[in-house]
Every structure is written in C-alpha cells, then in structure tokens.
Motif scaffolding. Structure first.
Motif, PDB file in Angstrom:
ATOM      1  N   ARG A   1      46.595  40.770  32.594  1.00 58.10           N
ATOM      2  CA  ARG A   1      46.361  39.552  32.275  1.00 58.10           C
ATOM      3  C   ARG A   1      46.020  38.630  33.519  1.00 58.10           C
ATOM      4  NH1 ARG A   1      49.316  34.630  31.726  1.00 58.10           N
ATOM      5  NH2 ARG A   1      48.813  33.621  29.822  1.00 58.10           N
ATOM      6  N   GLU A   2      46.655  38.954  34.559  1.00 54.84           N
ATOM      7  CA  GLU A   2      46.414  38.326  35.745  1.00 54.84           C
ATOM      8  C   GLU A   2      44.952  38.406  36.473  1.00 54.84           C
ATOM      9  OE1 GLU A   2      47.272  35.547  38.718  1.00 54.84           O
ATOM     10  OE2 GLU A   2      48.385  35.973  37.147  1.00 54.84           O
ATOM     11  N   ALA A   3      44.695  39.701  36.425  1.00 57.80           N
ATOM     12  CA  ALA A   3      43.209  39.897  36.680  1.00 57.80           C
ATOM     13  C   ALA A   3      42.294  39.188  36.223  1.00 57.80           C
ATOM     14  CB  ALA A   3      43.159  41.383  37.007  1.00 57.80           C
ATOM     15  N   LEU A   4      42.520  39.210  34.760  1.00 55.20           N
ATOM     16  CA  LEU A   4      41.675  38.523  33.911  1.00 55.20           C
ATOM     17  C   LEU A   4      41.372  37.128  34.120  1.00 55.20           C
ATOM     18  CD1 LEU A   4      39.397  39.027  31.851  1.00 55.20           C
ATOM     19  CD2 LEU A   4      40.924  38.785  30.017  1.00 55.20           C
ATOM     20  N   LEU A   5      42.728  36.562  34.151  1.00 54.67           N
ATOM     21  CA  LEU A   5      42.643  34.939  34.421  1.00 54.67           C
ATOM     22  C   LEU A   5      41.896  34.743  35.792  1.00 54.67           C
ATOM     23  CD1 LEU A   5      46.152  33.986  33.375  1.00 54.67           C
ATOM     24  CD2 LEU A   5      44.089  33.008  32.796  1.00 54.67           C
ATOM     25  N   THR A   6      42.177  35.602  36.808  1.00 49.86           N
ATOM     26  CA  THR A   6      41.828  35.363  38.145  1.00 49.86           C
ATOM     27  C   THR A   6      40.228  35.291  37.957  1.00 49.86           C
ATOM     28  OG1 THR A   6      43.673  36.295  39.032  1.00 49.86           O
ATOM     29  CG2 THR A   6      41.566  35.981  40.542  1.00 49.86           C
ATOM     30  N   LEU A   7      39.878  36.547  37.254  1.00 43.66           N
ATOM     31  CA  LEU A   7      38.192  36.701  37.161  1.00 43.66           C
ATOM     32  C   LEU A   7      37.615  35.220  36.403  1.00 43.66           C
ATOM     33  CD1 LEU A   7      35.801  38.506  37.637  1.00 43.66           C
ATOM     34  CD2 LEU A   7      36.494  39.381  35.357  1.00 43.66           C
ATOM     35  N   LEU A   8      38.270  34.955  35.430  1.00 45.90           N
ATOM     36  CA  LEU A   8      37.415  33.809  34.620  1.00 45.90           C
ATOM     37  C   LEU A   8      37.610  32.871  35.349  1.00 45.90           C
ATOM     38  CD1 LEU A   8      39.160  34.768  31.136  1.00 45.90           C
ATOM     39  CD2 LEU A   8      36.737  35.205  31.830  1.00 45.90           C
ATOM     40  N   SER A   9      38.673  32.512  36.225  1.00 43.88           N
ATOM     41  CA  SER A   9      38.806  31.182  36.966  1.00 43.88           C
ATOM     42  C   SER A   9      37.994  31.051  38.398  1.00 43.88           C
ATOM     43  CB  SER A   9      40.169  30.718  37.398  1.00 43.88           C
ATOM     44  OG  SER A   9      40.974  31.876  37.833  1.00 43.88           O
ATOM     45  N   SER A  10      37.167  32.329  38.484  1.00 40.81           N
ATOM     46  CA  SER A  10      36.580  32.260  39.940  1.00 40.81           C
ATOM     47  C   SER A  10      35.430  31.465  39.854  1.00 40.81           C
ATOM     48  CB  SER A  10      36.469  33.797  40.059  1.00 40.81           C
ATOM     49  OG  SER A  10      35.584  34.235  39.632  1.00 40.81           O
ATOM     50  N   ARG A  11      35.225  31.044  40.906  1.00 39.09           N
ATOM     51  CA  ARG A  11      33.803  30.422  41.177  1.00 39.09           C
ATOM     52  C   ARG A  11      32.674  31.209  41.173  1.00 39.09           C
ATOM     53  NH1 ARG A  11      32.870  25.797  43.309  1.00 39.09           N
ATOM     54  NH2 ARG A  11      31.141  25.130  44.259  1.00 39.09           N
ATOM     55  N   HIS A  12      32.779  32.736  41.406  1.00 40.72           N
ATOM     56  CA  HIS A  12      31.912  33.554  41.370  1.00 40.72           C
ATOM     57  C   HIS A  12      31.253  33.781  39.879  1.00 40.72           C
ATOM     58  CE1 HIS A  12      29.418  36.941  41.794  1.00 40.72           C
ATOM     59  NE2 HIS A  12      29.931  37.748  40.874  1.00 40.72           N
ATOM     60  N   MET A  13      32.223  33.571  38.918  1.00 40.30           N
ATOM     61  CA  MET A  13      31.952  33.872  37.461  1.00 40.30           C
ATOM     62  C   MET A  13      31.273  32.496  36.783  1.00 40.30           C
ATOM     63  SD  MET A  13      32.752  36.827  36.528  1.00 40.30           S
ATOM     64  CE  MET A  13      32.704  36.697  34.851  1.00 40.30           C
ATOM     65  N   ALA A  14      31.643  31.485  37.542  1.00 44.81           N
ATOM     66  CA  ALA A  14      30.758  30.135  36.948  1.00 44.81           C
ATOM     67  C   ALA A  14      29.637  30.141  37.506  1.00 44.81           C
ATOM     68  CB  ALA A  14      31.887  28.866  37.376  1.00 44.81           C
TER      69      ALA A  14
END
Length: 184
Positions: A171-184
C-alpha cells in the motif's frame, strides 16, 4: 527482499487487489492466457482496464473499465493504478499486470512468503529487451531471489521501472508512486 519457502502461516495472507491493462487487439489472443495464469497464480480476479474501446470485454466475467478514447500504455497504466487504489484503499498488496505476461502457478503464495522490500516494489520480470539493458546481467550466475534492478538512467540510482509488465506493490509503495512528481 528475502523469501522463505512457503509454509503454513498462523496469520492470514495479505489481501491483494489486481488490475490488468489491455487493448482490443489482445482480447482473443494473449489476454485469455494472461488471465488464466493470474488465476493459477492465486491472485484475486483482476479488473480489466481496456484502452481504445467502449465494449466487448464483458464476456470475461470480470469488472471492466473502458477507455473509449485511446490514451496508450503509460496513460492506461497510471489510470489503472489510481483506480485500483481508489476501489481497494485497504488492500495490503496490489498487482498491476499487462496483458502479455504469464504468471507462475502459485506466485501469490510465493510473494506472500517473501519479505516486502523497504522503499521498493516487486518486478516479476527480469527481461528488458531494449538496447543497453542490463537487467539480465544483474541476476546472471546468482541464486534465485530478489535483486535490485540495474541503474539504467540518470540521475544515479534511477531505475524507471523498466520491464514493468507485472509489478507488485504494498500500500505504501503504491501511494508513494501515485503521489510522485515523476508519475505526474
């Protein structure tokens, strides 16, 4: 990450939620094989996120999200990951698969027995056929297990998730990924 052989556990295995990204061209070819392997691997029924059509996938008996206007692989993947979390915010593990991958039988049982990597995720593939790839070199001659992917890009330590056709997140990794600047 380390892994111990699967054994009887006193605690319940982590709850998983899964999604498969797909396109109409794979509906009758690779997708059915991928879905059968996901089932044999022990994962729960995935949601299908279909890019480029608004119908035709209900025959699989799965929940389906249609993206009628094509947004291509990266866009479909990001929206699928976000939808997976929104629909399953309390899952402990998340699986995101593309439609051209075969998962080993009992893979979920294996992953449930593994220690989840701190500040990481599981990439269930090693192969990356792009020129200059070195992911296969990382594991060459080493015992079975988990290894950090090769650094392929800059800045140093940046791995870019290459070969990400079958990924596992907590859960924590997915939240981190989805909130990362890189993903946006």
């Amino acid at each position: 990450s380390s892994c111990r052989p699967p054994r009887a556990s006193r605690s319940a295995p982590p709850r998983w939620a899964c999604v498969v990204t797909t396109v109409p061209q794979r509906k009758d070819t690779l997708l059915p094989l991928t879905l059968a392997s996901i089932k044999a691997a022990g994962f729960p029924d995935p949601r299908l996120c279909v890019d480029g059509t608004d119908s035709g996938f209900n025959g699989f008996g799965l929940e389906v999200t249609y993206r009628a206007q094509q947004i291509r692989t990266h866009g479909n993947w990001i929206l699928a990951a976000m939808e997976l979390f929104i629909r399953n915010p309390h899952a402990a593990r998340y699986g995101i698969f593309q439609d051209d991958f075969m998962v080993y039988r009992n893979c979920r049982q294996y992953l449930d027995a593994c220690t989840y990597p701190a500040k990481g995720y599981w990439n269930l593939t090693t192969f990356d056929g792009r020129p200059g790839s070195s992911n296969e070199k990382v594991v060459d001659g080493k015992p079975t297990g988990w290894y950090e992917a090769a650094n392929l890009m800059s800045p140093p330590g940046y791995q870019a998730g290459r070969g990400g056709v079958a990924l596992g997140f907590d859960r924590e990794a997915l939240l981190t990924l989805l909130s990362s600047r890189h993903m946006a």
